[in-house]
Enzyme design. Structure first.
Site, PDB file in Angstrom:
ATOM      1  N   PRO A  76      -4.553   6.495   9.025  1.00  0.00           N
ATOM      2  CA  PRO A  76      -3.401   5.821   8.520  1.00  0.00           C
ATOM      3  C   PRO A  76      -3.125   5.717   7.037  1.00  0.00           C
ATOM      4  O   PRO A  76      -3.447   4.879   6.122  1.00  0.00           O
ATOM      5  CB  PRO A  76      -3.619   4.412   8.894  1.00  0.00           C
ATOM      6  CG  PRO A  76      -5.236   4.290   9.146  1.00  0.00           C
ATOM      7  CD  PRO A  76      -5.422   5.756   9.483  1.00  0.00           C
ATOM      8  N   CYS A  77      -3.033   6.957   6.511  1.00  0.00           N
ATOM      9  CA  CYS A  77      -2.704   7.402   5.013  1.00  0.00           C
ATOM     10  C   CYS A  77      -1.608   6.469   4.555  1.00  0.00           C
ATOM     11  O   CYS A  77      -1.602   6.322   3.399  1.00  0.00           O
ATOM     12  CB  CYS A  77      -2.478   8.803   4.686  1.00  0.00           C
ATOM     13  SG  CYS A  77      -1.150   9.520   5.655  1.00  0.00           S
TER      14      CYS A  77
END
Length: 167
Positions: free
Chosen positions: A128-129
Site C-alpha cells: 500500500p504505497c
C-alpha cells in the site's frame, strides 16, 4: 526460470494489469489510456495465485477485504525490500508521511530514497504505497494518479471508520 502470466481486472478505478509467476504476484499496475489499447487478450490458463489475487482485489474494492494474503515477489535492492516491507505494516485506513516511512526504516536522512522506492513499488494496492502522504498531510506522488490515491484512501477510511472524506 519460471513462467510469467498476466491478467487484467477492470476495477472501479480503471484497468489493472496483474502479473505473476507460478508462485507469487509480482505486479499490480493501473493501466494508462495508451496502455489499455495494447493490452494482451485475457489468458485462459492462469496459475492459482493470479486468480487468488484477482479475487482478493475484487473483495478489497467491494469492502470485504482489508488484508491481502496472496504471496508476493518483487525484485529490488535490500533497501527497496526494506521499504516495501515496511509499507505492508501500514494498517488499512491509516496513513503515514514519507518522513515517518524513513524513520520506520531506521534512517531519517533517507527520506528521498524512501520516497523514490515507494514510487517504484510495482505491486500497487496490495503493497500500500498509496498510504504514504506528505508531512503536511497533502496527497503527493502516486504513479496511478493522485485522484486514484485519494479514492483508495477515502475507500479505506470509510470502511475502517465510517469517514466519508479524508481530503
Amino acid at each position: 526460470m519460471s513462467n510469467q502470466y498476466t491478467a487484467y481486472y477492470t476495477s472501479p478505478l480503471g484497468v489493472l494489469r496483474i502479473s505473476s509467476n507460478d508462485a507469487a504476484v509480482n505486479e499490480v499496475h493501473f493501466l494508462h489510456e495508451d496502455e489499455i489499447a495494447g493490452a494482451a487478450p485475457p489468458v485462459e490458463q492462469r496459475p492459482k495465485v493470479l486468480q487468488q489475487c484477482i479475487n482478493q482485489l475484487i473483495e478489497y474494492f467491494t469492502g470485504d477485504r482489508k488484508d491481502f494474503t496472496v504471496p508476493l515477489q518483487q525484485n529490488g535492492t535490500d533497501f527497496q525490500q526494506k521499504v516495501w516491507g515496511e509499507l505492508l505494516h501500514i494498517p488499512f485506513g491509516k496513513t503515514i508521511s514519507y518522513l515517518d516511512l524513513s524513520k520506520r526504516i531506521g534512517d531519517v536522512k533517507a527520506i528521498r530514497a524512501a520516497a523514490s522506492t515507494n514510487g517504484k513499488n510495482k505491486i500497487g494496492i496490495i503493497v500500500p504505497c498509496h498510504r504514504v502522504i506528505g508531512s503536511n498531510q497533502d496527497l503527493v506522488g502516486y504513479a496511478g494518479g493522485l485522484w486514484r490515491k485519494k479514492w483508495l484512501l477515502e475507500h479505506e477510511q470509510k470502511l475502517a471508520y465510517g469517514i466519508q472524506t479524508l481530503f
